[in-house]
Design a protein around this motif. Structure first.
Motif, PDB file in Angstrom:
ATOM      1  N   TRP A   1       0.831  -1.202   0.000  1.00 11.57           N
ATOM      2  CA  TRP A   1       0.000   0.000   0.000  1.00 11.57           C
ATOM      3  C   TRP A   1       0.865   1.252   0.000  1.00 11.57           C
ATOM      4  O   TRP A   1       2.008   1.234   0.453  1.00 11.57           O
ATOM      5  CB  TRP A   1      -0.922  -0.003   1.218  1.00 11.57           C
ATOM      6  CG  TRP A   1      -2.134  -0.860   1.025  1.00 11.57           C
ATOM      7  CD1 TRP A   1      -2.178  -2.216   0.943  1.00 11.57           C
ATOM      8  CD2 TRP A   1      -3.478  -0.413   0.867  1.00 11.57           C
ATOM      9  NE1 TRP A   1      -3.460  -2.648   0.763  1.00 11.57           N
ATOM     10  CE2 TRP A   1      -4.288  -1.559   0.709  1.00 11.57           C
ATOM     11  CE3 TRP A   1      -4.072   0.835   0.849  1.00 11.57           C
ATOM     12  CZ2 TRP A   1      -5.662  -1.486   0.529  1.00 11.57           C
ATOM     13  CZ3 TRP A   1      -5.446   0.914   0.686  1.00 11.57           C
ATOM     14  CH2 TRP A   1      -6.229  -0.241   0.521  1.00 11.57           C
ATOM     15  N   LYS A   2       0.285   2.347  -0.511  1.00 12.32           N
ATOM     16  CA  LYS A   2       0.939   3.654  -0.515  1.00 12.32           C
ATOM     17  C   LYS A   2       0.181   4.582   0.422  1.00 12.32           C
ATOM     18  O   LYS A   2      -0.973   4.340   0.774  1.00 12.32           O
ATOM     19  CB  LYS A   2       0.949   4.236  -1.929  1.00 12.32           C
ATOM     20  CG  LYS A   2       1.729   3.416  -2.936  1.00 12.32           C
ATOM     21  CD  LYS A   2       1.724   4.023  -4.314  1.00 12.32           C
ATOM     22  CE  LYS A   2       0.448   3.955  -5.072  1.00 12.32           C
ATOM     23  NZ  LYS A   2      -0.146   2.738  -5.495  1.00 12.32           N
ATOM     24  N   ALA A   3       0.848   5.670   0.790  1.00 12.48           N
ATOM     25  CA  ALA A   3       0.241   6.695   1.643  1.00 12.48           C
ATOM     26  C   ALA A   3       0.508   8.062   1.035  1.00 12.48           C
ATOM     27  O   ALA A   3       1.631   8.362   0.642  1.00 12.48           O
ATOM     28  CB  ALA A   3       0.828   6.622   3.050  1.00 12.48           C
ATOM     29  N   GLU A   4      -0.545   8.863   0.947  1.00  8.46           N
ATOM     30  CA  GLU A   4      -0.412  10.262   0.521  1.00  8.46           C
ATOM     31  C   GLU A   4      -0.977  11.123   1.640  1.00  8.46           C
ATOM     32  O   GLU A   4      -2.163  11.022   1.961  1.00  8.46           O
ATOM     33  CB  GLU A   4      -1.173  10.506  -0.776  1.00  8.46           C
ATOM     34  CG  GLU A   4      -0.583   9.788  -1.971  1.00  8.46           C
ATOM     35  CD  GLU A   4      -1.353  10.059  -3.260  1.00  8.46           C
ATOM     36  OE1 GLU A   4      -2.198  10.990  -3.281  1.00  8.46           O
ATOM     37  OE2 GLU A   4      -1.121   9.337  -4.234  1.00  8.46           O
TER      38      GLU A   4
ATOM     39  N   GLY B   1      -9.303   9.108   2.560  1.00  7.68           N
ATOM     40  CA  GLY B   1      -9.922   8.198   1.604  1.00  7.68           C
ATOM     41  C   GLY B   1      -9.139   6.909   1.451  1.00  7.68           C
ATOM     42  O   GLY B   1      -7.908   6.927   1.331  1.00  7.68           O
ATOM     43  N   ILE B   2      -9.854   5.796   1.464  1.00  5.55           N
ATOM     44  CA  ILE B   2      -9.261   4.470   1.318  1.00  5.55           C
ATOM     45  C   ILE B   2      -9.563   3.983  -0.091  1.00  5.55           C
ATOM     46  O   ILE B   2     -10.733   3.885  -0.478  1.00  5.55           O
ATOM     47  CB  ILE B   2      -9.851   3.488   2.356  1.00  5.55           C
ATOM     48  CG1 ILE B   2      -9.688   4.040   3.769  1.00  5.55           C
ATOM     49  CG2 ILE B   2      -9.214   2.112   2.218  1.00  5.55           C
ATOM     50  CD1 ILE B   2     -10.520   3.308   4.814  1.00  5.55           C
ATOM     51  N   ASP B   3      -8.524   3.683  -0.855  1.00  2.14           N
ATOM     52  CA  ASP B   3      -8.720   3.249  -2.234  1.00  2.14           C
ATOM     53  C   ASP B   3      -8.048   1.893  -2.450  1.00  2.14           C
ATOM     54  O   ASP B   3      -6.825   1.805  -2.566  1.00  2.14           O
ATOM     55  CB  ASP B   3      -8.150   4.281  -3.202  1.00  2.14           C
ATOM     56  CG  ASP B   3      -8.676   4.103  -4.609  1.00  2.14           C
ATOM     57  OD1 ASP B   3      -8.669   2.954  -5.105  1.00  2.14           O
ATOM     58  OD2 ASP B   3      -9.106   5.105  -5.214  1.00  2.14           O
TER      59      ASP B   3
ATOM     60  N   CYS C   1      -3.985   2.657  -1.954  1.00  2.94           N
ATOM     61  CA  CYS C   1      -3.469   3.907  -1.403  1.00  2.94           C
ATOM     62  C   CYS C   1      -4.489   4.523  -0.449  1.00  2.94           C
ATOM     63  O   CYS C   1      -5.686   4.545  -0.744  1.00  2.94           O
ATOM     64  CB  CYS C   1      -3.173   4.890  -2.540  1.00  2.94           C
ATOM     65  SG  CYS C   1      -2.424   6.435  -1.983  1.00  2.94           S
ATOM     66  N   ILE C   2      -4.002   5.003   0.680  1.00  4.77           N
ATOM     67  CA  ILE C   2      -4.847   5.789   1.582  1.00  4.77           C
ATOM     68  C   ILE C   2      -4.345   7.224   1.495  1.00  4.77           C
ATOM     69  O   ILE C   2      -3.144   7.492   1.600  1.00  4.77           O
ATOM     70  CB  ILE C   2      -4.797   5.256   3.021  1.00  4.77           C
ATOM     71  CG1 ILE C   2      -5.398   3.850   3.075  1.00  4.77           C
ATOM     72  CG2 ILE C   2      -5.544   6.205   3.963  1.00  4.77           C
ATOM     73  CD1 ILE C   2      -5.447   3.225   4.460  1.00  4.77           C
ATOM     74  N   THR C   3      -5.286   8.137   1.295  1.00  2.68           N
ATOM     75  CA  THR C   3      -4.955   9.541   1.087  1.00  2.68           C
ATOM     76  C   THR C   3      -5.594  10.411   2.158  1.00  2.68           C
ATOM     77  O   THR C   3      -6.813  10.408   2.329  1.00  2.68           O
ATOM     78  CB  THR C   3      -5.452  10.012  -0.302  1.00  2.68           C
ATOM     79  OG1 THR C   3      -4.900   9.154  -1.303  1.00  2.68           O
ATOM     80  CG2 THR C   3      -5.056  11.447  -0.575  1.00  2.68           C
ATOM     81  N   ALA C   4      -4.741  11.139   2.868  1.00  5.50           N
ATOM     82  CA  ALA C   4      -5.206  12.187   3.788  1.00  5.50           C
ATOM     83  C   ALA C   4      -4.972  13.490   3.038  1.00  5.50           C
ATOM     84  O   ALA C   4      -3.911  14.103   3.141  1.00  5.50           O
ATOM     85  CB  ALA C   4      -4.425  12.139   5.092  1.00  5.50           C
ATOM     86  N   GLY C   5      -5.960  13.878   2.240  1.00  5.14           N
ATOM     87  CA  GLY C   5      -5.743  14.955   1.287  1.00  5.14           C
ATOM     88  C   GLY C   5      -6.445  16.257   1.562  1.00  5.14           C
ATOM     89  O   GLY C   5      -6.244  17.225   0.831  1.00  5.14           O
ATOM     90  N   LYS C   6      -7.276  16.298   2.597  1.00 11.18           N
ATOM     91  CA  LYS C   6      -8.036  17.524   2.815  1.00 11.18           C
ATOM     92  C   LYS C   6      -8.509  17.580   4.250  1.00 11.18           C
ATOM     93  O   LYS C   6      -8.688  16.550   4.898  1.00 11.18           O
ATOM     94  CB  LYS C   6      -9.241  17.542   1.865  1.00 11.18           C
ATOM     95  CG  LYS C   6     -10.062  18.805   1.902  1.00 11.18           C
ATOM     96  CD  LYS C   6     -11.147  18.759   0.837  1.00 11.18           C
ATOM     97  CE  LYS C   6     -11.868  20.090   0.807  1.00 11.18           C
ATOM     98  NZ  LYS C   6     -12.541  20.341  -0.431  1.00 11.18           N
TER      99      LYS C   6
END
Length: 185
Positions: free
Chosen positions: A16-19, A137-139, A144-149
């Motif tokens: 998995w990736k993390a953003e 968001g979990i994709d 990838c899980i994104t903590a974008g906002k």
């Protein structure tokens, strides 16, 4: 050590990736979606620990039986008694106000099934405590899980919920058919 182990499992073993594009707030509510499988909890806990952050989570009380209850509490789990008419929102706002740091992940759908009528407790907790809501968001498709906002609740729940739901519209849960943002017009 715990972070290194979680980072290894999350990135190397599971792939998995993390953003992460949001600050590490002292206090926040984490709105995590889509929630379509029980695996979301474990992937999410690995993610949050791998990036060097902590978070508790809400879970229905039925999962807190022996020995799972001990494990879930140790992981930061807070049992939710849905049959009682107690104000979980008020209790959590008070807990936040008394805490130096507080991070709590909540899935807005309130279920692992498609639910267009998202629960709003996470919003009212953040509003009452005057803390930000971090959108994660979990994709599963992109792994990838994104903590974008993040956003500070304004009190205009219709406007804020529309913004929150729009953030999650392109994330794919493990079972995409079990997720919907509902009608946001």
């Amino acid at each position: 050590m715990k972070q290194a182990i979680c980072r290894f499992i999350y990135h190397k073993l599971l792939g998995w990736k993390a953003e992460v594009n949001v600050p590490d707030f002292k206090k926040c509510i984490i709105c995590a979606a889509p929630h379509t499988t029980n695996w979301d909890l474990f992937i999410g806990k690995l993610f949050i620990t791998a990036i060097g952050r902590e978070s508790g989570f809400l879970m229905k009380k039925e999962w807190f039986f022996f020995p799972l209850g001990i494990i879930f509490r140790k992981m930061g789990g807070i049992p939710v008694h849905r049959d009682k008419r107690t104000s979980m929102v008020d209790q959590l706002v008070q807990r936040i106000e008394k805490s130096d740091t507080f991070h709590l992940a909540i899935t807005p759908e309130g279920t692992r099934s498609a639910n267009p009528d998202w629960k709003k407790g996470f919003y009212y907790i953040a509003l009452g405590a005057k803390i930000p809501i971090v959108l994660i968001g979990i994709d599963y498709e992109k792994k990838c899980i994104t903590a974008g906002k993040y956003l500070l609740p304004t009190g205009d729940i219709e406007k804020d919920m529309k913004e929150i739901k729009l953030y999650f519209k392109d994330f794919k849960g493990k079972h995409p058919e079990k997720f919907t943002i509902g009608n946001i017009d």
